[in-house]
Design an enzyme around this catalytic site. Structure first.
Site, short mmCIF file in Angstrom:
data_model
loop_
_atom_site.label_atom_id
_atom_site.label_comp_id
_atom_site.label_asym_id
_atom_site.label_seq_id
_atom_site.Cartn_x
_atom_site.Cartn_y
_atom_site.Cartn_z
CE LYS A 11 -3.84 -2.18 2.53
NZ LYS A 11 -4.82 -1.98 3.63
CE1 TYR A 51 -9.50 -3.15 0.86
CE2 TYR A 51 -9.00 -1.01 -0.08
CZ TYR A 51 -8.60 -2.16 0.59
OH TYR A 51 -7.29 -2.29 1.00
CG ASN A 114 -3.63 -2.30 7.08
OD1 ASN A 114 -3.47 -1.93 5.92
ND2 ASN A 114 -4.68 -2.98 7.48
CD GLU A 128 -8.49 -9.87 -3.17
OE1 GLU A 128 -7.30 -10.15 -2.92
OE2 GLU A 128 -9.31 -9.55 -2.30
P1 ADP Z 1 -7.80 -6.92 5.74
O1 ADP Z 1 -7.02 -5.90 4.94
O2 ADP Z 1 -7.06 -7.33 6.99
O3 ADP Z 1 -8.25 -8.11 4.91
P2 ADP Z 1 -10.50 -5.74 5.62
O4 ADP Z 1 -10.75 -6.39 4.30
O5 ADP Z 1 -11.54 -5.86 6.69
O6 ADP Z 1 -9.11 -6.20 6.29
O7 ADP Z 1 -10.28 -4.16 5.41
C1 ADP Z 1 -9.63 -3.67 4.28
C2 ADP Z 1 -8.80 -2.47 4.66
O8 ADP Z 1 -9.65 -1.42 5.11
C3 ADP Z 1 -7.83 -2.73 5.81
O9 ADP Z 1 -6.63 -3.35 5.42
C4 ADP Z 1 -7.60 -1.31 6.31
O10 ADP Z 1 -6.67 -0.61 5.50
C5 ADP Z 1 -8.98 -0.69 6.14
N1 ADP Z 1 -9.77 -0.80 7.38
C6 ADP Z 1 -10.41 -1.89 7.86
N2 ADP Z 1 -11.00 -1.64 9.03
C7 ADP Z 1 -10.74 -0.33 9.30
C8 ADP Z 1 -11.08 0.57 10.36
N3 ADP Z 1 -11.83 0.18 11.39
N4 ADP Z 1 -10.62 1.83 10.29
C9 ADP Z 1 -9.89 2.27 9.25
N5 ADP Z 1 -9.52 1.49 8.21
C10 ADP Z 1 -9.95 0.21 8.24
#
Ligand code: ADP
Length: 156
Positions: A11, A51, A114, A128
């Site tokens: 990212k 997303y 992250n 994907e």
């Molecule tokens: P992952 O990336 O661990 O598979 P998700 O698909 O649930 O998790 O979420 C996609 C992305 O959205 C996350 O990697 C993060 O960058 C963002 N995200 C998820 N939950 C939150 C949150 N509570 N606050 C801010 N950003 C979030």
């Protein structure tokens, strides 16, 4: 056990913080085969698809903006059970909760910033990879170290 391909996206938080090499190094050391890699500038269209499961969340626009803040590096890795292997190396979504030793646990203090996206199931990995790579961008060369990474039954 099955030979799988999975998507990793470094990212903007990884690109901007100069972590590209370190993160690619982790996957290399683990023994995954790099089958595709490219720099991309993501846009609203691809992120709405990527997303879609978060479309109702209050932070939806924010995470899309965060993913468009700079180019990203998209990678396709292959290995036995690669989806689970890469997910384990990724750690929990929130970097503050991710276990040290994982990528997010070592480099992130944020739920949003992250560092990596990684596919969370074999079905999603297929979908994907088709979204981010054209078939010609995925290379099916043989990794010469394969016999030293797995015994033959594991990947046949
Ligand atoms: P992952 O990336 O661990 O598979 P998700 O698909 O649930 O998790 O979420 C996609 C992305 O959205 C996350 O990697 C993060 O960058 C963002 N995200 C998820 N939950 C939150 C949150 N509570 N606050 C801010 N950003 C979030």
């Amino acid at each position: 056990m099955s030979l799988e391909k999975t998507l990793v996206i470094l990212k903007p938080s990884a690109v901007q913080r100069g972590l590209i090499g370190e993160i690619l190094h982790r996957f290399e050391r683990k023994g995954l085969r790099l089958a595709g890699i490219k720099m991309m500038q993501l846009d609203d269209k691809i992120l709405n698809e990527h997303y879609a499961h978060l479309a109702g969340k209050p932070f939806f626009q924010r995470i899309k903006d965060s993913m468009m803040a700079s180019p990203v590096i998209a990678c396709c890795y292959e290995g036995v059970d690669a989806v689970q292997v890469v997910r384990s190396m990724t750690g929990a979504t929130n970097g503050r909760l991710a276990v040290p030793g994982t990528i997010r646990g070592d480099y992130s203090v944020s739920a949003q910033e992250n560092i990596v996206h990684t596919s969370d199931s074999p079905e999603n990995a297929k979908e994907e990879l088709a979204r981010f790579f054209s078939p010609e961008e995925i290379f099916d060369y043989r990794q010469s170290t394969l016999p030293y990474l797995n015994y033959a039954d594991e990947y046949q």
